[in-house]
Scaffold this motif. Structure first.
Motif, PDB file in Angstrom:
ATOM      1  N   SER A  63      17.647  22.987  17.079  1.00  0.00           N
ATOM      2  CA  SER A  63      16.968  21.806  16.531  1.00  0.00           C
ATOM      3  C   SER A  63      17.799  20.550  16.735  1.00  0.00           C
ATOM      4  CB  SER A  63      16.661  22.003  15.045  1.00  0.00           C
ATOM      5  OG  SER A  63      17.840  21.935  14.257  1.00  0.00           O
ATOM      6  N   GLU A  69      17.428  19.601  20.429  1.00  0.00           N
ATOM      7  CA  GLU A  69      16.122  19.021  20.719  1.00  0.00           C
ATOM      8  C   GLU A  69      16.037  17.571  20.253  1.00  0.00           C
ATOM      9  OE1 GLU A  69      13.443  21.723  18.855  1.00  0.00           O
ATOM     10  OE2 GLU A  69      13.331  23.068  20.601  1.00  0.00           O
ATOM     11  N   GLU A  70      16.763  17.260  19.183  1.00  0.00           N
ATOM     12  CA  GLU A  70      16.779  15.891  18.670  1.00  0.00           C
ATOM     13  C   GLU A  70      17.824  15.037  19.384  1.00  0.00           C
ATOM     14  OE1 GLU A  70      17.464  16.201  14.510  1.00  0.00           O
ATOM     15  OE2 GLU A  70      15.669  17.400  14.139  1.00  0.00           O
ATOM     16  N   GLU A  71      18.539  15.661  20.341  1.00  0.00           N
ATOM     17  CA  GLU A  71      19.613  14.981  21.077  1.00  0.00           C
ATOM     18  C   GLU A  71      20.611  14.359  20.104  1.00  0.00           C
ATOM     19  OE1 GLU A  71      17.848  12.256  23.816  1.00  0.00           O
ATOM     20  OE2 GLU A  71      16.948  13.831  25.033  1.00  0.00           O
ATOM     21  N   SER A  72      20.941  15.140  19.089  1.00  0.00           N
ATOM     22  CA  SER A  72      21.865  14.678  18.060  1.00  0.00           C
ATOM     23  C   SER A  72      23.313  14.870  18.510  1.00  0.00           C
ATOM     24  CB  SER A  72      21.620  15.451  16.761  1.00  0.00           C
ATOM     25  OG  SER A  72      22.611  15.177  15.814  1.00  0.00           O
TER      26      SER A  72
END
Length: 243
Positions: free
Chosen positions: A116, A119-122
């Motif tokens: 996750s 996917e959020e490119e965190s």
């Protein structure tokens, strides 16, 4: 029949009087089934309203420019979330038991949370330490997963873009210890005593039921959940479960 209930007034009354706290807590407990039924009955038509508004928005994109449209959509989303969490909260101590590998569950949760973040490119750094051979566990697999993902989500919201979150698991004799640590904003001292109470929230858009539900689920497993925090330096939530 009670009308015009003010949650803040109710909380103040419970804080001021131990007898009132016991009475109100018992009333809430006695009305769990009623609350769940009402939440379910309201959620269904509200879902239809939400779907209808989304169709209108797709067919007429110009409505997004109307005054208060976005606020209305946000309010409906919040009400649906509140009703869902209220229904879940009232069933938090009802467990569906199975025997499963706690090691596999924890590793799956760690992988899911890491994905996750990707996917959020965190830029948040996530590290997990989960030993092997933790043994079999008897409990509600889905609800335990919900608890840990909720704590990880809270940690994510507490840290900055370059923050750090650590999931550490250990076993001492027949006690499983799960720690979720972050280096985020921390929790102010004046909030520490009430963060597990229902309808107590200190973040925008929160319902105040997430941590209350987590505690209810953990205690239903005969476990405990605790927190230590330093404002501005981070927080550690510890879940202990008997194996």
């Amino acid at each position: 029949m009670m009308q015009n209930i003010d949650i803040n007034q109710m909380n103040r009354l419970m804080e001021e009087s131990e007898e009132a706290k016991q009475i109100i807590s018992q009333l809430l407990e006695n009305h769990q089934e009623t609350v769940s039924t009402i939440a379910h009955e309201i959620r269904n038509p509200l879902t239809l309203v939400s779907s209808a508004l989304q169709i209108i928005q797709v067919q007429h994109p110009e409505v997004k420019e109307f005054a208060h449209w976005n606020q209305t959509m946000d309010d409906i989303a919040f009400m649906r979330q509140l009703l869902e969490e209220l229904s879940t909260f009232n069933n938090g101590n009802t467990l569906h038991y199975s025997v499963f590998s706690i090691e596999h569950l924890l590793k799956n949760i760690a992988v899911s949370f890491a994905i996750s973040l990707d996917e959020e490119e965190s830029d948040i750094e996530f590290v997990s330490s989960i030993p092997e051979n933790l043994g079999k566990f008897t409990g509600d697999k889905i609800k335990l997963e919900e608890v840990l993902l909720n704590l990880l989500k809270n940690a994510k919201e507490a840290v900055s873009d370059n923050g750090m979150i650590r999931l550490t698991v250990g076993r001492k004799k027949d006690i499983l210890s799960i720690q979720i640590q972050d280096n985020g904003c921390g929790i102010p001292d004046e909030h520490m005593e009430t963060i597990f109470e229902p309808f107590k929230t200190y973040k925008q858009g929160g319902t105040g039921l997430g941590l209350s539900l987590s505690r209810r689920i953990v205690e239903a497993h005969d476990g405990s959940i605790s927190v230590t925090s330093t404002e501005g330096r981070g927080t550690i939530f510890t879940v202990e479960l008997p194996i």
